[in-house]
Design an enzyme around this catalytic site. Structure first.
Site, PDB file in Angstrom:
ATOM      1  N   LYS A 181     -63.765  -6.671  54.271  1.00 28.42           N
ATOM      2  CA  LYS A 181     -64.024  -7.673  55.324  1.00 28.42           C
ATOM      3  C   LYS A 181     -64.690  -8.888  54.875  1.00 28.42           C
ATOM      4  CE  LYS A 181     -66.929  -8.702  58.008  1.00 28.42           C
ATOM      5  NZ  LYS A 181     -67.533 -10.092  58.549  1.00 28.42           N
ATOM      6  N   CYS A 289     -78.437 -15.255  45.635  1.00 32.08           N
ATOM      7  CA  CYS A 289     -79.651 -14.296  45.822  1.00 32.08           C
ATOM      8  C   CYS A 289     -80.289 -14.107  44.605  1.00 32.08           C
ATOM      9  CB  CYS A 289     -78.658 -12.907  46.073  1.00 32.08           C
ATOM     10  SG  CYS A 289     -77.860 -12.215  44.833  1.00 32.08           S
ATOM     11  N   GLU A 384     -86.860 -14.832  51.916  1.00 36.87           N
ATOM     12  CA  GLU A 384     -85.471 -15.766  51.210  1.00 36.87           C
ATOM     13  C   GLU A 384     -85.283 -16.808  52.146  1.00 36.87           C
ATOM     14  OE1 GLU A 384     -81.854 -14.041  48.860  1.00 36.87           O
ATOM     15  OE2 GLU A 384     -81.885 -13.458  51.190  1.00 36.87           O
TER      16      GLU A 384
END
Length: 487
Positions: A181, A289, A384
């Protein structure tokens, strides 16, 4: 061309799902938008629970035969997929740049070759995967890796195909079947991967690709009782929801989540190197990330480090990612841009100072930003941002540097710049992080373990660690002299 085919920079892309070896359309669609100019690319089939159920059923049906396929044959097909990727590097590159806004030159030279390497590496690792037999009171222990079953892989938008195949390749190599997905903001190259895999001879149902929103098709996939593994890369809130869905079936999870990684710069570091590492954190418009978004710089060199950083950052070119001279492209989506700006404006209102940037350039691009005068417990230091926004703090002692570095809820990575190998050894031993780089950044080997600590993730993938996750690891213990009655 058909009503379900887009032409993206001259490349035909099917907008339907790939389930059980055939294209399947949904009655509803969602709009895919290019971050380059905000223009509509096209309408993509929007899967929900029925498509999820069909994809898992196809993966379940295909699993016995694929699991029984020899290692050599599985490896051969994975190499054939890699061949297909290499033949279409230019097409994959331009489609993904259009879809997610990352630099075209990076896709051509690094990202798409890495996609092919993902398949080749895990194909080859599969063929050498073994554990030496060992004895227990004369009994022989034999360790084996048995395919676990259908695996759901949910992937992010910041490096769509590379991060998808980082999961798809080991899952297929392990003998599992897959339901992929992709993120709804960047679905196109996953569709092309389905075509490439089919052309390479991957049997129907072994790889399925379904598109849609996480709240619709994602929840249906992660809660399905026939799913045996779930691997997810993305945000902490989404990971919590996935974990709740998986809990009912005790489905094993691998979660690679966010980060708020530090770059520690000591006074004995090569400052030019440290500045190069710091400016590199603007890669992919800050949508990485692993990015070291928190600069922790020893007080005695902080002023000089900042001066050199500003000088070097000012040479970066921001603009159309399709141009060879562009260094920083757009952010993925207007919603992401709004989120980035909200973080920055709240920080400025709380007393932070923008050394550079601190504002959006237009509806698609955010100016590279460095903020100082930030408190350790402030939102901008603790959360973040996932954009081209960095902070700078200072320290006076090694212990303070380590304390500041570890003082968030994350633990994905850390980068250290120092000229003292003994200090490097001391500091890295104390840092809470899945990966630590010393005087370098983003050097990644697929045989190394990858993952995060604390809220940055659960588990490790890479090399044998990937097979440990995607397989049921079995130990068979055989008694000595157990064959006396054998024929």
């Amino acid at each position: 061309m058909t009503e379900h085919t887009l032409t993206v920079a001259g490349v035909a892309v099917d907008t339907r799902h790939w389930i059980g070896g055939r294209r399947v359309a949904s009655t509803e669609t969602f709009t895919d938008v290019s971050p380059i100019d905000g223009g509509t690319i096209g309408e993509i089939s929007r899967g929900t629970a029925p498509e999820a159920a069909a994809a898992v059923a196809a993966a379940k049906a295909a699993f016995p035969a694929w699991a029984a396929t020899s290692r050599a044959e599985r490896a051969r097909i994975l190499h054939a997929i890699a061949d297909g990727v290499e033949k279409r590097i230019e097409e994959l590159s331009i489609v993904e740049t259009t879809d997610n806004g990352a630099l075209l030159r990076s896709h051509r030279r690094g990202v798409m070759p890495r996609v092919a390497h993902n398949f080749r590496f895990f194909a080859d690792w599969l063929l050498q995967l073994e554990h030496e037999d060992f004895e227990t009171r004369g009994h022989t222990n034999h360790v084996s890796w048995d395919p676990a079953g259908p695996s759901v892989l949910i992937t992010p938008w910041n490096a769509p195909l590379m991060l998808a195949t980082w999961k798809v390749a080991p899952a297929l190599a392990a003998g599992n079947t897959v339901v992929l997905k992709p993120a709804e903001w960047s679905p196109l190259t996953a569709s092309l991967l389905a075509d490439i895999a089919a052309e390479a001879g991957l049997p129907a149902g072994v790889l399925n690709v379904v598109q849609g929103y996480g709240s619709e098709i994602g929840d249906a996939l992660t809660s399905h009782p026939d799913v045996r593994r779930i691997s997810f890369t993305g945000s902490v809130p989404t990971a919590r929801r996935i974990a709740e869905s998986a809990a009912a079936n005790l489905t094993p999870l691998s979660l690679e989540l966010g980060g708020k990684s530090p770059l520690l710069v000591f006074a004995d570091a090569d400052l030019d190197l440290a500045v190069d590492l710091a400016v590199e954190q603007y890669d992919n418009a800050g949508q990485v990330c692993l990015a070291a978004t928190r600069f922790l710089v020893e007080e005695s060199v902080a002023e000089e480090f900042t001066r050199r950083f500003v000088e070097k950052a000012s040479t970066l070119t921001q603009g159309d990612p399709r141009h060879e001279t562009t260094d920083i492209g757009p952010n993925i989506h207007p919603r992401q841009l709004e989120k980035i700006d909200a973080f920055v404006q709240r920080a400025l209102a709380a007393g932070a100072r923008a050394v550079i940037g601190g504002h959006r350039k237009d509806t698609q691009y955010y100016a590279p930003t460095l903020l100082t005068d930030v408190a350790q417990d402030s939102e901008i230091v603790q959360e973040e941002v996932f954009g081209p926004v960095l902070t700078l703090q200072t320290f006076s002692t090694e212990d303070e540097a380590v304390r500041l570095a570890n003082d968030t809820r994350f633990g994905l990575a850390a980068t250290l710049a120092t000229g003292d190998p003994e200090r490097a050894e001391r500091v890295t031993a104390q840092l809470v992080a899945g990966t630590v780089w010393v005087n370098c950044f983003f050097v990644r080997d697929l045989q190394a373990p990858f993952g995060g600590s604390r809220h940055s993730g659960v588990g490790r993938e890479g090399g044998t660690w990937s097979f440990d996750f995607y397989c049921d690891v079995k130990n068979t213990v055989t008694a000595p002299n157990g064959w006396k009655n054998h024929g």
